[in-house]
Design a protein around this motif. Structure first.
Motif, short mmCIF file in Angstrom:
data_model
loop_
_atom_site.label_atom_id
_atom_site.label_comp_id
_atom_site.label_asym_id
_atom_site.label_seq_id
_atom_site.Cartn_x
_atom_site.Cartn_y
_atom_site.Cartn_z
N LEU A 1 111.53 122.58 76.36
CA LEU A 1 110.09 122.52 76.63
C LEU A 1 109.26 122.50 75.35
O LEU A 1 108.10 122.09 75.38
N LEU A 2 109.85 122.95 74.24
CA LEU A 2 109.12 122.91 72.99
C LEU A 2 109.61 121.75 72.12
O LEU A 2 108.93 120.74 71.96
N PHE A 3 110.80 121.86 71.59
CA PHE A 3 111.27 120.85 70.65
C PHE A 3 111.84 119.62 71.34
O PHE A 3 111.79 118.52 70.80
N GLY A 4 112.39 119.79 72.53
CA GLY A 4 112.79 118.61 73.29
C GLY A 4 111.59 117.77 73.66
O GLY A 4 111.64 116.53 73.63
N TYR A 5 110.50 118.44 73.98
CA TYR A 5 109.26 117.72 74.30
C TYR A 5 108.72 117.00 73.06
O TYR A 5 108.16 115.90 73.18
N MET A 6 108.87 117.61 71.90
CA MET A 6 108.42 116.96 70.66
C MET A 6 109.21 115.67 70.42
O MET A 6 108.65 114.65 70.00
N VAL A 7 110.50 115.69 70.69
CA VAL A 7 111.31 114.47 70.55
C VAL A 7 110.87 113.42 71.55
O VAL A 7 110.78 112.23 71.23
N PHE A 8 110.55 113.86 72.76
CA PHE A 8 110.05 112.92 73.77
C PHE A 8 108.77 112.24 73.28
O PHE A 8 108.58 111.03 73.47
N MET A 9 107.87 113.02 72.65
CA MET A 9 106.62 112.44 72.16
C MET A 9 106.88 111.40 71.08
O MET A 9 106.15 110.41 70.98
N MET A 10 107.91 111.59 70.26
CA MET A 10 108.24 110.59 69.24
C MET A 10 108.61 109.27 69.88
O MET A 10 108.08 108.20 69.51
N PHE A 11 109.49 109.30 70.86
CA PHE A 11 109.91 108.06 71.52
C PHE A 11 108.74 107.42 72.30
O PHE A 11 108.59 106.20 72.32
N PHE A 12 107.94 108.28 72.91
CA PHE A 12 106.80 107.75 73.67
C PHE A 12 105.80 107.07 72.74
O PHE A 12 105.24 106.01 73.06
N LYS A 13 105.59 107.67 71.58
CA LYS A 13 104.66 107.08 70.60
C LYS A 13 105.20 105.74 70.11
O LYS A 13 104.44 104.77 69.98
N TRP A 14 106.49 105.66 69.83
CA TRP A 14 107.08 104.39 69.35
C TRP A 14 106.95 103.29 70.41
O TRP A 14 106.74 102.13 70.09
N ALA A 15 107.09 103.69 71.67
CA ALA A 15 107.04 102.69 72.75
C ALA A 15 105.62 102.27 73.09
O ALA A 15 105.38 101.11 73.47
N LYS A 16 104.65 103.17 72.95
CA LYS A 16 103.29 102.88 73.40
C LYS A 16 102.47 102.15 72.36
O LYS A 16 101.76 101.17 72.69
N TYR A 17 102.54 102.57 71.12
CA TYR A 17 101.66 102.00 70.09
C TYR A 17 102.39 100.90 69.34
O TYR A 17 103.56 101.04 68.96
N SER A 18 101.67 99.78 69.14
CA SER A 18 102.29 98.61 68.53
C SER A 18 101.24 97.85 67.75
O SER A 18 100.04 97.86 68.09
N GLY A 19 101.68 97.16 66.73
CA GLY A 19 100.78 96.32 65.96
C GLY A 19 100.34 95.08 66.73
O GLY A 19 99.36 94.43 66.35
N ASP A 20 101.06 94.72 67.80
CA ASP A 20 100.69 93.55 68.60
C ASP A 20 99.70 93.89 69.70
O ASP A 20 99.30 93.00 70.46
#
Length: 824
Positions: free
Chosen positions: A573-592
């Motif tokens: 719930l703490l650090f596993g969630y932080m890892v989830f946010m990393m992947f979510f950020k990579w998938a959501k934000y894009s230069g295109d």
């Protein structure tokens, strides 16, 4: 690999051996190496045990073998290599003949050695006499011959001072060590009060001391004096300084006759010495051919009698009773060995084996091969696994070289490790004969080195890093849209927007264009830091899941609910969630992205989001951007933090209250200790839950205090361990930068030199660069990455589930005994 998952199931067995078959049975078990005997005579003095006489006989045989080996080394005779098949332990009937043969060889060698010493002493004495006769010739003249004679100083009973009244000179001739001569001369001067004249002549060659074998330098001396009293004093001084005194006639003719006689005797002594040396050499050569076999036989025989001393004799003295730990799957092998031992001596009463119940904790035994033994040794260095708990070595075979490669990611350096490890694996039969300690340390981990090299090649390919250079295998997904005039009119540099300058995703690994980028370090810094956090959290979650396997195997359902569940929830719930946010950020934000809020400029910082989540804070986003990654994130984060906080008292109080309730509801006659309950005739091996056992007789205050300590330790270590995995990022970045510095400042410095001078300079500098690469980047950096990887496994990973409070299974094995003695 199934054997590596968990230690072997052990059984405590009771052996009943007939005295006549005991020796042969133990010898057979020693060859098998699958039984660990227990000492049933702990209250008996070592000198009062039944087979102490046989052990002393073996000690005497070892002493004789050691003496023969010493004589072989003295004569520089090398022992032949042992054959592939080792000899078996000698039969009790053969021991007497074997002992007599060794005694005969020892006595013969001692007699030959003593004869050689006596002959050498005689030879040296005759040689010195010859040198005295030859060197004293210059001390006498024709006029002195009439007045110098040692036989003329014998005093008569009528007039003892007759010799002194005649005024004749006497002399004493001999040989003394040169280092003692000057002190010897001073002593003669003092006791004779100056009434003495000493002359010397140094020998041209050094002589060998027959006792020590050392080469020494001697000198011939002649002391002239007057009077019988001085003669007695001089001889006493010669005796005190260990000077050899020899008869020496003053007449030239007598000396010549004596020299001829001495030379004849020297020739005879040389002949006898040569014959003695030849005979001694033949005896030693014959003994050297059998000595390795004899040595192994004596060691096995001594080990057998030492083991038999662990047995207890029954009341009727007709049976030997012993106890031993045996792997359950090896019980048929042990039973077969007992049958062979009885059959070898034609015993009418067979030996037999019983499996007995016990409450003791069995030893830990994990079967390994040459590949897995290195990884198992890494785990055992931290602590031997508790009986039947999950073994981390199985997973370490993959996780250890992978985490090492994350820090050591360089394809070129990985190839060096693969070459070294592959060579040791291919030539392991030849290299296994080397007994050097440091080399054996690396040789034992040859498969670890090989895997670390292979994984480093993979991560080096992902990082696109080969000796700090990149490979352009798939081209580049970046392209320049600026025209020539735009580039020329902007000398300060231009930024490349991924929206317009990137064509799709790169095939695999890192785009080689990053070698030219000014923000290369910034990009790699962020990339590798996030990877280290991801790998760290996954590794720790896997460690906690391993504790679930232990709880399931040892049938501890309450530990699953009161320990595993709050721990895994707190971490996820703490650090596993932080890892989830990393992947979510990579998938959501894009230069295109066409929406400004989804562009790279609006991507929130994961670290800031995590800090605000824990502190229930917020931060004003930029204009047109959003503070959170998705809708409802703030409420979800609040729930996660609350549940994580609830997990702390859950871990702190759940287990103690459960133990308290269990004790109140359980009748006293049904109370049983958690450790050591016997189930189906087999020892219960359940380790203390989570490594923290609470016996029924332990006060509840101790239970609460101990649980509080472990709860605080887990909560704090969850944070510190996650941060500890950042060493993957730090060492990887440092390794890449050191490699780049070596390339830029050492090797590339010679590329600009023209003509032949440049070729010579490149040749020299390449040698320096290669040495620095191997010495610093492969050895020192490799050792640093190895130690950091070891720490990540011992502390961050294994602490989640590994107790490591067992003791190793140490079977009685001839192979182990011989290997340990050879290593010494």
């Amino acid at each position: 690999m199934g054997d590596l998952f968990r230690s072997e199931e052990m059984a405590l067995c009771q052996m009943f051996l007939q005295p006549e078959a005991a020796y042969a049975t133990i010898a057979e078990l020693g060859e098998r190496g699958c039984v660990q005997f227990r000492d049933l005579n702990t209250q008996v003095n070592a000198f009062q045990r039944k087979f102490v006489t046989e052990v002393r006989r073996c000690d005497e045989l070892e002493r004789r073998i050691t003496y023969i080996e010493h004589e072989l080394k003295k004569d520089e005779i090398t022992l032949p290599l042992l054959m592939d098949e080792e000899p078996n332990a000698p039969n009790p009937r053969e021991i007497i003949d074997f002992e007599a043969q060794l005694e005969s060889i020892e006595n013969e060698l001692r007699e030959l050695s003593q004869n050689e010493v006596n002959l050498n002493s005689n030879f040296m004495g005759m040689t010195e006499l010859e040198q005295v006769l030859e060197n004293t010739a210059g001390f006498f003249s024709d006029q002195e011959v009439l007045n110098l004679d040692t036989s003329r100083f014998v005093a008569t009973d009528a007039d003892p001072s007759l010799a002194q009244q005649r005024g004749q000179l006497g002399f004493v001739a001999g040989v003394i060590k040169l280092e003692r001569f000057f002190a010897f001369e001073r002593m003669l001067w003092r006791i004779c009060r100056g009434n003495i004249f000493v002359k010397r002549s140094d020998l041209s060659s050094m002589s060998k001391d027959p006792e020590t074998g050392h080469m020494i330098l001697k000198t011939v001396f002649v002391a002239f004096f007057q009077g019988e009293q001085l003669k007695s004093r001089i001889k006493k001084v010669c005796s005190g300084f260990h000077a050899s005194v020899y008869p020496c006639p003053s007449a030239h003719a007598e000396r010549a006759d004596m020299i001829r006689d001495v030379r004849v005797r020297l020739e005879d002594l040389k002949l006898v010495l040569n014959q003695t040396a030849d005979h001694r050499n033949r005896v030693l050569v014959a003994a050297s051919k059998k000595l390795p076999v004899w040595s192994i036989m004596v060691k096995k025989m001594k080990a057998i009698y030492h083991t038999l001393n662990l047995f207890n004799m029954d009341v009727s003295s007709k049976c030997l009773i012993g106890e031993a730990w045996v792997p359950s799957r090896d019980l048929p092998i042990v039973q077969n060995s007992l049958s062979k031992g009885s059959a070898s001596v034609d015993s009418s009463i067979p030996s037999f084996l019983n499996v007995i119940e016990t409450s003791e904790n069995p030893p830990t035994y994990t079967r390994t091969n040459k590949f897995t033994s290195g990884f198992q040794n890494l785990i055992d260095s931290y602590g031997v696994a508790s009986y039947r708990e999950a073994n981390p070595a199985l997973y370490t075979c993959i996780t250890f070289p992978f985490l090492f490669a994350v820090m050591f990611g360089d394809l070129g350096h990985g190839l060096i490790l693969v070459a070294v490890g592959g060579f040791m694996c291919i030539a392991e039969k030849k290299l296994s004969k080397i007994k050097e300690e440091i080399f054996n340390l690396f040789f034992g981990g040859r498969y670890i080195i090989l895997l670390m090299g292979l994984f480093s090649i993979y991560t080096g390919f992902i990082y696109n890093d080969v000796f700090s250079k990149s490979m352009n295998i798939f081209g580049s997904s970046w392209y320049v849209r600026y025209n020539t005039s735009t580039v020329l009119t902007n000398p300060g540099g231009l930024q490349m927007d991924p929206r317009y300058h990137v064509n799709g995703t790169y095939v695999m690994g890192m785009d080689p264009i990053w070698q030219l980028a000014d923000n290369k370090i910034i990009f790699l810094n962020s990339y590798k830091m996030k990877l280290s956090i991801i790998f760290g959290v996954v590794h720790m979650v896997f460690g906690i899941c391993m504790s679930l396997i232990n709880f399931s195997y040892f049938k501890q359902p309450m530990n699953m609910l009161l320990q595993f569940l709050p721990q895994v929830l707190f971490l996820l719930l703490l650090f596993g969630y932080m890892v989830f946010m990393m992947f979510f950020k990579w998938a959501k934000y894009s230069g295109d992205a066409t929406d400004v809020a989804l562009g790279p400029g609006c991507a929130p910082s994961i670290l800031i989001l995590f800090i605000n989540m824990v502190l229930f804070g917020s931060q004003e986003p930029l204009k047109g951007c959003k503070e959170y990654l998705f809708d409802g994130q703030k409420e979800l984060q609040t729930i996660f933090v609350i549940v994580a906080v609830v997990c702390i008292p859950w871990m702190l109080l759940g287990k103690p209250f459960y133990i308290m309730c269990t004790r109140k509801n359980k009748p006293s006659k049904e109370l049983s200790h958690e450790n050591g309950a016997v189930e189906n005739g087999k020892p219960s091996s359940a380790p203390p839950a989570g490594g923290h056992g609470h016996g029924d007789d332990e006060p509840m205050s101790e239970v609460f205090i101990q649980q509080a300590i472990h709860t605080i330790e887990y909560v704090l270590s969850t944070i510190s361990h996650t941060a500890s995995y950042l060493r993957l990022w730090a060492l990887s970045l440092a390794h890449a930068q050191l490699s780049e510095v070596l390339w830029t400042m050492v090797l590339s410095a010679s590329f600009g030199m023209p003509n032949y001078a440049g070729s010579i300079l490149i040749y020299v500098i390449f040698g320096a660069w290669s040495g620095l690469t191997v010495g610093i980047l492969v050895l020192i950096e490799g050792l640093s990455a190895f130690l950091h990887t070891l720490r990540l496994h011992w502390v961050e990973f294994m602490s989640k589930f590994y107790i490591g409070e067992g003791y190793a299974f140490m079977p009685f094995s001839f192979r182990t005994i011989l290997d340990s003695e050879n290593a010494e």
